[in-house]
Motif scaffolding. Sequence first.
Motif, PDB file in Angstrom:
ATOM      1  N   TYR A   1      37.376 -15.916  48.975  1.00 36.87           N
ATOM      2  CA  TYR A   1      36.369 -14.906  49.301  1.00 36.87           C
ATOM      3  C   TYR A   1      35.032 -15.159  48.599  1.00 36.87           C
ATOM      4  CZ  TYR A   1      33.891 -10.592  49.763  1.00 36.87           C
ATOM      5  OH  TYR A   1      32.898  -9.672  50.030  1.00 36.87           O
TER       6      TYR A   1
ATOM      7  N   CYS B   1      29.192  -5.485  47.296  1.00 33.58           N
ATOM      8  CA  CYS B   1      30.351  -6.252  46.811  1.00 33.58           C
ATOM      9  C   CYS B   1      30.045  -6.740  45.392  1.00 33.58           C
ATOM     10  CB  CYS B   1      30.605  -7.426  47.748  1.00 33.58           C
ATOM     11  SG  CYS B   1      31.791  -8.600  47.092  1.00 33.58           S
ATOM     12  N   LEU B   2      31.020  -6.586  44.509  1.00 35.82           N
ATOM     13  CA  LEU B   2      30.825  -7.002  43.108  1.00 35.82           C
ATOM     14  C   LEU B   2      30.975  -8.513  42.926  1.00 35.82           C
ATOM     15  CD1 LEU B   2      33.133  -4.159  42.141  1.00 35.82           C
ATOM     16  CD2 LEU B   2      31.041  -4.414  40.824  1.00 35.82           C
ATOM     17  N   ASP B   3      31.475  -9.189  43.947  1.00 31.64           N
ATOM     18  CA  ASP B   3      31.832 -10.620  43.824  1.00 31.64           C
ATOM     19  C   ASP B   3      32.805 -10.806  42.644  1.00 31.64           C
ATOM     20  OD1 ASP B   3      31.952 -13.310  44.337  1.00 31.64           O
ATOM     21  OD2 ASP B   3      29.896 -13.780  43.763  1.00 31.64           O
ATOM     22  N   CYS B   4      33.685  -9.814  42.488  1.00 28.59           N
ATOM     23  CA  CYS B   4      34.642  -9.856  41.367  1.00 28.59           C
ATOM     24  C   CYS B   4      35.842 -10.747  41.696  1.00 28.59           C
ATOM     25  CB  CYS B   4      35.125  -8.446  41.045  1.00 28.59           C
ATOM     26  SG  CYS B   4      36.128  -7.693  42.352  1.00 28.59           S
ATOM     27  N   ARG B   5      36.071 -10.966  42.983  1.00 28.38           N
ATOM     28  CA  ARG B   5      37.106 -11.866  43.487  1.00 28.38           C
ATOM     29  C   ARG B   5      38.533 -11.392  43.215  1.00 28.38           C
ATOM     30  NH1 ARG B   5      34.415 -17.717  42.149  1.00 28.38           N
ATOM     31  NH2 ARG B   5      36.430 -18.467  42.871  1.00 28.38           N
ATOM     32  N   ALA B   6      38.670 -10.071  42.952  1.00 31.40           N
ATOM     33  CA  ALA B   6      40.020  -9.525  42.790  1.00 31.40           C
ATOM     34  C   ALA B   6      40.799  -9.716  44.090  1.00 31.40           C
ATOM     35  CB  ALA B   6      39.944  -8.053  42.428  1.00 31.40           C
ATOM     36  N   CYS B   7      40.082  -9.717  45.210  1.00 28.63           N
ATOM     37  CA  CYS B   7      40.741  -9.877  46.510  1.00 28.63           C
ATOM     38  C   CYS B   7      41.362 -11.270  46.645  1.00 28.63           C
ATOM     39  CB  CYS B   7      39.744  -9.614  47.642  1.00 28.63           C
ATOM     40  SG  CYS B   7      38.127 -10.366  47.413  1.00 28.63           S
TER      41      CYS B   7
ATOM     42  N   ARG C   1      34.367  -6.989  55.088  1.00 26.10           N
ATOM     43  CA  ARG C   1      33.181  -7.827  54.831  1.00 26.10           C
ATOM     44  C   ARG C   1      33.339  -9.196  55.499  1.00 26.10           C
ATOM     45  NH1 ARG C   1      33.296  -5.271  49.159  1.00 26.10           N
ATOM     46  NH2 ARG C   1      31.586  -3.788  49.257  1.00 26.10           N
TER      47      ARG C   1
ATOM     48  N   SER D   1      35.357  -3.222  52.247  1.00 21.03           N
ATOM     49  CA  SER D   1      36.595  -3.880  51.792  1.00 21.03           C
ATOM     50  C   SER D   1      36.431  -5.395  52.008  1.00 21.03           C
ATOM     51  CB  SER D   1      37.783  -3.388  52.609  1.00 21.03           C
ATOM     52  OG  SER D   1      37.754  -3.980  53.896  1.00 21.03           O
ATOM     53  N   PRO D   2      37.272  -6.204  51.377  1.00 22.61           N
ATOM     54  CA  PRO D   2      37.177  -7.658  51.608  1.00 22.61           C
ATOM     55  C   PRO D   2      37.370  -8.001  53.080  1.00 22.61           C
ATOM     56  CG  PRO D   2      38.715  -7.130  49.824  1.00 22.61           C
ATOM     57  CD  PRO D   2      38.327  -5.843  50.440  1.00 22.61           C
TER      58      PRO D   2
ATOM     59  N   SER E   1      43.124  -3.729  45.918  1.00 24.45           N
ATOM     60  CA  SER E   1      42.613  -4.423  44.724  1.00 24.45           C
ATOM     61  C   SER E   1      41.101  -4.422  44.692  1.00 24.45           C
ATOM     62  CB  SER E   1      43.092  -5.881  44.722  1.00 24.45           C
ATOM     63  OG  SER E   1      44.473  -5.899  44.594  1.00 24.45           O
ATOM     64  N   CYS E   2      40.493  -3.967  45.751  1.00 26.76           N
ATOM     65  CA  CYS E   2      39.032  -4.029  45.851  1.00 26.76           C
ATOM     66  C   CYS E   2      38.413  -2.760  45.257  1.00 26.76           C
ATOM     67  CB  CYS E   2      38.623  -4.178  47.321  1.00 26.76           C
ATOM     68  SG  CYS E   2      36.838  -4.046  47.539  1.00 26.76           S
ATOM     69  N   PRO E   3      37.625  -2.902  44.199  1.00 25.60           N
ATOM     70  CA  PRO E   3      37.053  -1.715  43.549  1.00 25.60           C
ATOM     71  C   PRO E   3      36.204  -0.860  44.496  1.00 25.60           C
ATOM     72  CG  PRO E   3      36.714  -3.657  42.182  1.00 25.60           C
ATOM     73  CD  PRO E   3      37.255  -4.135  43.483  1.00 25.60           C
ATOM     74  N   THR E   4      35.439  -1.495  45.386  1.00 25.32           N
ATOM     75  CA  THR E   4      34.565  -0.673  46.240  1.00 25.32           C
ATOM     76  C   THR E   4      35.380   0.041  47.328  1.00 25.32           C
ATOM     77  OG1 THR E   4      34.011  -2.611  47.594  1.00 25.32           O
ATOM     78  CG2 THR E   4      32.484  -2.048  45.822  1.00 25.32           C
TER      79      THR E   4
HETATM   80  S1  SF4 Z   1      34.845  -9.521  45.515  1.00 24.23           S
HETATM   81 FE1  SF4 Z   1      36.488  -8.766  46.828  1.00 24.23          FE
HETATM   82  S2  SF4 Z   1      37.570  -7.239  45.577  1.00 24.23           S
HETATM   83 FE2  SF4 Z   1      35.577  -7.595  44.576  1.00 24.23          FE
HETATM   84  S3  SF4 Z   1      34.234  -5.996  45.422  1.00 24.23           S
HETATM   85 FE3  SF4 Z   1      33.951  -7.826  46.694  1.00 24.23          FE
HETATM   86  S4  SF4 Z   1      35.380  -7.560  48.408  1.00 24.23           S
HETATM   87 FE4  SF4 Z   1      36.010  -6.135  46.782  1.00 24.23          FE
END
Ligand code: SF4
Length: 449
Positions: free
Chosen positions: A96, A80-86, A55, A51-52, A38-41
């Motif tokens: 996260y 990290c995008l801080d998108c929180r998909a993880c 990190r 990866s989450p 689920s992690c874009p990066t």
């Molecule tokens: S917030 Fe989580 S899913 Fe989004 S880029 Fe960072 S580690 Fe990956």
Amino acid sequence: MIEVPRMKWQPPPAAGSAGLPSWDEYLRCVHCGLCLNSCPTYRLWGMEADSPRGRIRQMMLVNQGELPLGDSFVTHIDRCLDCRACETVCPSGVEYGKLVEAGRAQIERNYSRSLGAWLARSLVYRHLLPHPGRIALAARLVRLYQRSGLQWLARATGALRLLGLARRERLLPRIDDHFFFSQLGKMFPARGPRRARVALFAGCVAQVTFARLNEATIRVLTANGCEVVVPEGQLCCGALAAHAGVRDVAEELAQRNLDVFLRDDFDAVITNAAGCGSTLKEYTHLFPAENDGPESQHREHRDTEVTEKAHRFAAKMRDVTEFLAELGLAAPLRELKLRVTYQDSCHLLHGQKVREAPRKLIRAVPGVELVELPFSDQCCGSAGVYNVTQTETALELLAGKMQHAQSTGAQAIVTANPGCLLQLRAGAEIHHTGQEVLHVVELLDRAIS
Ligand code: SF4
Ligand code: SF4
């Protein structure tokens, strides 16, 4: 000459002290790896360090003093995008977002960035975003550049390419003809019987780039029986500062907003920006209570009053889609013949766990056909200022997003956050998809008016 503070690296304080989350919060990660896909990066590069799980591991090692808080750590945390998909997929309940923002605050305190990065961060987070007057001044300068022909000249002559700014410049938002600042302090009465009295959180940069979205939000709310107040004195929510680890600024802005919005009694405080909403609902993280565990122990003057205010405020905070879906649409909607797809805003879906409300509102418009977007839960690359700081990655994510959006055959992409609107509008232009990009509220406004 400006003196840049240079500090020697020292092992940072261990988790559970100095403002860091407790060990328990890191240890919730059981390394199962269910978040990786689920992690874009991680999906882009396939590297554990991006990866989450990777990190979190690096953050723990830094907290134990076993990994230097140096270039490598900073690079992986910055990416990290801080998108929180993880967070959404984690079966163990790892928060996260909280961990990475604490990691970034550690970096802010203990790591010396290059002179250029230090200046840019200081300028944006400390000297621009907290000051509405300076935002307006900067916006006027950008507007002059955009409207005077300078932008055309800079693009046509290749000057931007020479300066290495061509790609970033395409992501620059168009500045509004009039700013929303003039609406602060006003009240807009409900149309028909009053069903609720709400306060509108107007944003910071949004007031010079999304004035029309704010106006549409007021029209949709009043048409649905809400009296809307735009409290004077409100400031930037502090989300960008908090995400960047500039926590002292985020705390100051939060304190000011708590005072402003709790001055009066509202049924709800509304935002049309998912990124802001997520931070506004989490002001409680900035002011943890005494019994919130070791995270709160660092506060020299633990202020129970501000903690209580943060909780009271969080209980009132609503994303506009969430609020309207709960309230129920009362205004008559005309038919719009439109095939649309919906891109989830990360901070609405993953940060606030709001998935159905925007879809429900879109489906409520007669004639609108909603087609699900493949991977709509994946970040478009906007992510606050990520598209400026990590432009290549942001554009790579955007390219994939536009491909999926085109595959739906939708005429319009609908989303729920100004940052995503900007990114997707740039995507439609760069990839010549011809798709319109709208906020959910703009779609409703069109159907109402
Ligand atoms: S917030 Fe989580 S899913 Fe989004 S880029 Fe960072 S580690 Fe990956
Ligand atoms: S899903 Fe949760 S517990 Fe599993 S590795 Fe990712 S963060 Fe850790």
